[in-house]
Design an enzyme around this catalytic site. Structure first.
Site, short mmCIF file in Angstrom:
data_model
loop_
_atom_site.label_atom_id
_atom_site.label_comp_id
_atom_site.label_asym_id
_atom_site.label_seq_id
_atom_site.Cartn_x
_atom_site.Cartn_y
_atom_site.Cartn_z
N LYS A 94 -3.06 3.74 -2.48
CA LYS A 94 -2.55 4.96 -2.90
C LYS A 94 -3.43 5.85 -1.67
CE LYS A 94 -5.72 7.05 -6.56
NZ LYS A 94 -6.15 6.81 -8.08
N MET B 60 -7.53 9.65 9.45
CA MET B 60 -8.48 9.48 8.52
C MET B 60 -9.18 10.64 8.75
SD MET B 60 -9.18 5.90 7.18
CE MET B 60 -9.38 4.86 8.21
N ASP C 223 1.24 -1.20 0.22
CA ASP C 223 0.11 0.26 0.15
C ASP C 223 0.79 1.31 -0.03
OD1 ASP C 223 -2.73 -1.45 -0.19
OD2 ASP C 223 -2.89 -0.83 2.04
#
Ligand SMILES: C[S@@+](CC[C@H](N)C(=O)[O-])C[C@H]1O[C@@H](n2cnc3c(N)ncnc32)[C@H](O)[C@@H]1O
Length: 252
Positions: free
Chosen positions: A57, A170, A35
């Site tokens: 990504k 996140m 990743d």
């Protein structure tokens, strides 16, 4: 003969935080699927003749859709390869490692999980912020700030009233909304907050502010993903415990 898959946590960025077991698995792999948040230094441990496949990504957009990644793992194992699936941090923390393990199990492919050091605790540690402290926080919550990734949703109204440290992964795209929601639900606007970008790496940057101002402070400092957001009184300890700065040679 069918091969074998290692679902490996590559750690948060500092290659020194890779486990010995992960290194051992990488060195015997013939295929490595990795990743975005996996460092070059760790990829350098992969044998030269191994096939390297980049699939990740950003947070919610993969070069390959998740179903195709699952299928690729199964396909490479069925060809007899020893496959390392390298994921940033720990594979079972917001990394969809659980889904990949389910896919392997459903197809009868043997696998092992190699836990990694998660950015959840490593980024705060490199910023000089203990997530718990005998007089400041008896525990911590870890949530994603990217609600659409998590169909279960996040109980912000409950988290707002907790006296424990709140760690958000996140969350950069929704920092303003999150801080407003926490304040609206009862968290003090002067609660200290740290945002740690590229924690544990030479690109680490940390900004500190109050819950009421952090979205503006982060915008001004132009911090972006990947970053860990830490909310709670333990953030004050950074003033005295700050030990790692990428430009301090002694701290590495
Ligand atoms: C898809 S999640 C994967 C988390 C990973 N499995 C872990 O255990 O650290 C990606 C998020 O992890 C956090 N992250 C990962 N590595 C980081 C780092 N070196 N510094 C700060 N945040 C990081 C960021 O919040 C980023 O958006």
């Amino acid at each position: 003969m069918t091969g074998h898959v290692y679902l490996i946590g590559a750690g948060p960025g500092d290659p020194g935080l890779l486990t010995l077991k992960a290194k051992d698995c990488l060195e015997k792999s013939s295929v490595v699927i990795y990743d975005r948040l996996v460092s070059e230094e760790i990829l350098a441990m992969v044998p030269c003749d191994a096939e390297r496949i980049y699939v990740g990504k950003a947070a919610n957009s993969h070069v390959l859709p998740q179903a195709d990644i699952d299928a690729l793992l199964v396909e490479k194992a069925r060809l007899g390869h020893t496959v390392s699936r390298l994921k940033g941090g720990d594979p079972f923390i917001f990394g969809r490692g659980g889904e990949e393990a389910e896919a392997l199990m459903s197809k009868g492919i043997s696998f092992e999980i190699i836990p990694g050091i998660s950015s959840v605790m490593a980024a705060p540690a490199y910023a000089g912020i203990p997530l718990t402290h005998r007089t400041l926080a008896a525990g911590f919550h870890v949530v994603t700030g990217h609600e659409c990734l998590h169909s279960l949703g996040t109980p912000w109204e409950v988290l707002a009233l907790s006296s424990q440290t709140l760690v958000i992964l996140m969350g950069m795209g929704h920092l303003r909304e999150i801080s407003e929601k926490l304040i609206a639900n009862g968290r003090a606007a002067d609660t200290p907050v740290a945002v740690i970008q590229w924690g544990t790496t030479l690109k680490q940057e940390v900004v500190v502010g109050t819950l009421g101002e952090i979205a503006r402070v982060v915008e001004e400092a132009r911090l972006q993903s990947p970053a860990v957001i830490v909310i709670g009184d333990v953030v004050r300890l950074r003033q005295t415990l700050r030990w790692f700065e990428p430009d301090m040679a002694w701290s590495r």
